[in-house]
Motif scaffolding. Structure first.
Motif, PDB file in Angstrom:
ATOM      1  N   SER A  83      80.470-100.810 -12.047  1.00 53.77           N
ATOM      2  CA  SER A  83      79.563-101.376 -11.046  1.00 53.77           C
ATOM      3  C   SER A  83      80.294-101.391  -9.708  1.00 53.77           C
ATOM      4  CB  SER A  83      79.127-102.788 -11.434  1.00 53.77           C
ATOM      5  OG  SER A  83      78.327-102.775 -12.600  1.00 53.77           O
TER       6      SER A  83
ATOM      7  N   ASP B 252      83.098 -95.866 -17.646  1.00 48.38           N
ATOM      8  CA  ASP B 252      82.905 -96.931 -18.623  1.00 48.38           C
ATOM      9  C   ASP B 252      82.418 -98.206 -17.929  1.00 48.38           C
ATOM     10  OD1 ASP B 252      82.946 -98.557 -20.811  1.00 48.38           O
ATOM     11  OD2 ASP B 252      85.109 -98.483 -21.143  1.00 48.38           O
ATOM     12  N   ASP B 253      81.094 -98.360 -17.835  1.00 53.26           N
ATOM     13  CA  ASP B 253      80.484 -99.594 -17.323  1.00 53.26           C
ATOM     14  C   ASP B 253      80.971 -99.935 -15.913  1.00 53.26           C
ATOM     15  OD1 ASP B 253      78.735-101.752 -17.566  1.00 53.26           O
ATOM     16  OD2 ASP B 253      80.319-103.088 -18.273  1.00 53.26           O
TER      17      ASP B 253
ATOM     18  N   SER C  38      74.162 -94.174 -19.140  1.00 54.29           N
ATOM     19  CA  SER C  38      73.489 -95.464 -19.040  1.00 54.29           C
ATOM     20  C   SER C  38      73.839 -96.088 -17.697  1.00 54.29           C
ATOM     21  CB  SER C  38      73.910 -96.398 -20.183  1.00 54.29           C
ATOM     22  OG  SER C  38      75.314 -96.622 -20.161  1.00 54.29           O
ATOM     23  N   GLY C  39      73.054 -97.099 -17.300  1.00 58.30           N
ATOM     24  CA  GLY C  39      73.253 -97.714 -16.002  1.00 58.30           C
ATOM     25  C   GLY C  39      72.376 -97.063 -14.941  1.00 58.30           C
TER      26      GLY C  39
ATOM     27  N   SER D   1      77.802 -95.771 -17.042  1.00 57.56           N
ATOM     28  CA  SER D   1      78.678 -95.112 -18.004  1.00 57.56           C
ATOM     29  C   SER D   1      78.266 -93.651 -18.114  1.00 57.56           C
ATOM     30  CB  SER D   1      78.598 -95.770 -19.393  1.00 57.56           C
ATOM     31  OG  SER D   1      79.106 -97.093 -19.360  1.00 57.56           O
TER      32      SER D   1
ATOM     33  N   ARG E 195      75.292 -99.614 -10.891  1.00 58.29           N
ATOM     34  CA  ARG E 195      75.214-100.795 -11.735  1.00 58.29           C
ATOM     35  C   ARG E 195      75.458-100.397 -13.185  1.00 58.29           C
ATOM     36  NH1 ARG E 195      70.972-101.594  -8.045  1.00 58.29           N
ATOM     37  NH2 ARG E 195      71.103-103.518  -6.816  1.00 58.29           N
ATOM     38  N   SER E 196      76.549-100.875 -13.742  1.00 61.15           N
ATOM     39  CA  SER E 196      76.886-100.659 -15.162  1.00 61.15           C
ATOM     40  C   SER E 196      76.764 -99.203 -15.577  1.00 61.15           C
ATOM     41  CB  SER E 196      75.986-101.530 -16.058  1.00 61.15           C
ATOM     42  OG  SER E 196      76.135-102.891 -15.738  1.00 61.15           O
TER      43      SER E 196
ATOM     44  N   ARG F  60      87.409 -96.702 -15.632  1.00 58.07           N
ATOM     45  CA  ARG F  60      87.108 -98.022 -15.071  1.00 58.07           C
ATOM     46  C   ARG F  60      87.831 -98.207 -13.741  1.00 58.07           C
ATOM     47  NH1 ARG F  60      85.328-102.397 -18.194  1.00 58.07           N
ATOM     48  NH2 ARG F  60      84.665-101.845 -20.318  1.00 58.07           N
TER      49      ARG F  60
END
Length: 245
Positions: free
Chosen positions: A29, A26-27, A63-64, A12, A9-10, A220
């Motif tokens: 999911s 990069d973000d 993050s995520g 990075s 989930r999201s 991505r």
């Protein structure tokens, strides 16, 4: 039970700081359903290996969050993360990473021995038979072909009955015929035993064995194909590599 073996989930992942920082993921999911075979492709530097490492708990996202089944990996201590990888995740790499002084069966049993566990009776021979090497248990790596050594590595990854099997270019060091044999083996494990497989590859033929192919560009997920043949996968890769930055 959650139908996803892994969920990101999201997520990075950045390396470095300031102007020199590099964003590898990069973000992102994504979900990897249980009992499916997913191939991950993309141009060099697209984030393929970073995605695999974060999903497998080998690297921590900046993050995520990453969940294996119902277990959230992000907040686990290093010790608990190591135990989780040992018990619930299998790895196969381009390099076979077998110990030359050990026999095939000793190499397969090694993850359990390192965990202080005695291999269950017959389990080592069972997984060697599963990969077609039931008669090579006492052979050392030097007495085996490259394809046979990769099968031993595969058996070693399967000894703990992992929820997910990760492959990083698992056929990259093999000739095309031997590579197809290993891919057929992986495909069979998904179809017959419900094994979940996530494989990074640069080879459209290898990717065509998967249920779906994810294409990464600049960290991505750019697109994906489902049930595609090698020609369609190669054509998509060609377009991605030719696209302007």
């Amino acid at each position: 039970m959650n139908d996803d073996a892994i969920r990101l989930r999201s997520v990075s992942r950045r390396y470095g700081a300031g102007d020199s920082a590099v964003t590898a993921l990069d973000d992102v999911s994504l979900a990897f359903p249980r009992g499916t075979f997913t191939a991950v492709m993309g141009p060099s530097g697209s984030g393929k290996s970073t995605l695999l490492q974060c999903a497998a708990g080998l690297d921590r996202p900046t993050s995520g969050s990453v969940a294996l089944g119902g277990t959230e990996l992000t907040g686990l201590s290093e010790r608990r993360l190591t135990l989780l990888r040992r018990e619930r995740v299998g790895f196969v790499f381009q390099a076979f990473n077998l110990l030359p002084s050990l026999t095939a069966e000793q190499n397969v049993a090694l993850p359990l021995r390192l965990a202080g566990r005695r291999p269950p009776g017959g389990r080592v021979r069972e997984v060697l038979a599963q990969v077609g090497l039931g008669d090579r248990a006492r052979h050392r790596p030097a007495e085996l072909s490259g394809g046979q050594q990769q099968r031993v590595a595969l058996a070693r990854a399967l000894i703990t009955r992992p929820e997910v099997l990760f492959g990083d270019e698992p056929t990259g060091a093999l000739d095309s015929r031997t590579g197809r044999e290993v891919l057929t083996l992986l495909r069979g494990m998904v179809d017959r035993e419900g094994q979940t497989v996530v494989m990074v590859t640069h080879d459209p033929v290898a990717a065509s064995y998967a249920d779906r192919v994810l294409f990464l560009v600049d960290g991505r997920v750019e697109t994906e194909l489902t049930g595609a043949d090698a020609g369609a996968i190669a054509a998509r890769m060609t377009r991605l590599e030719a696209a302007p930055c």
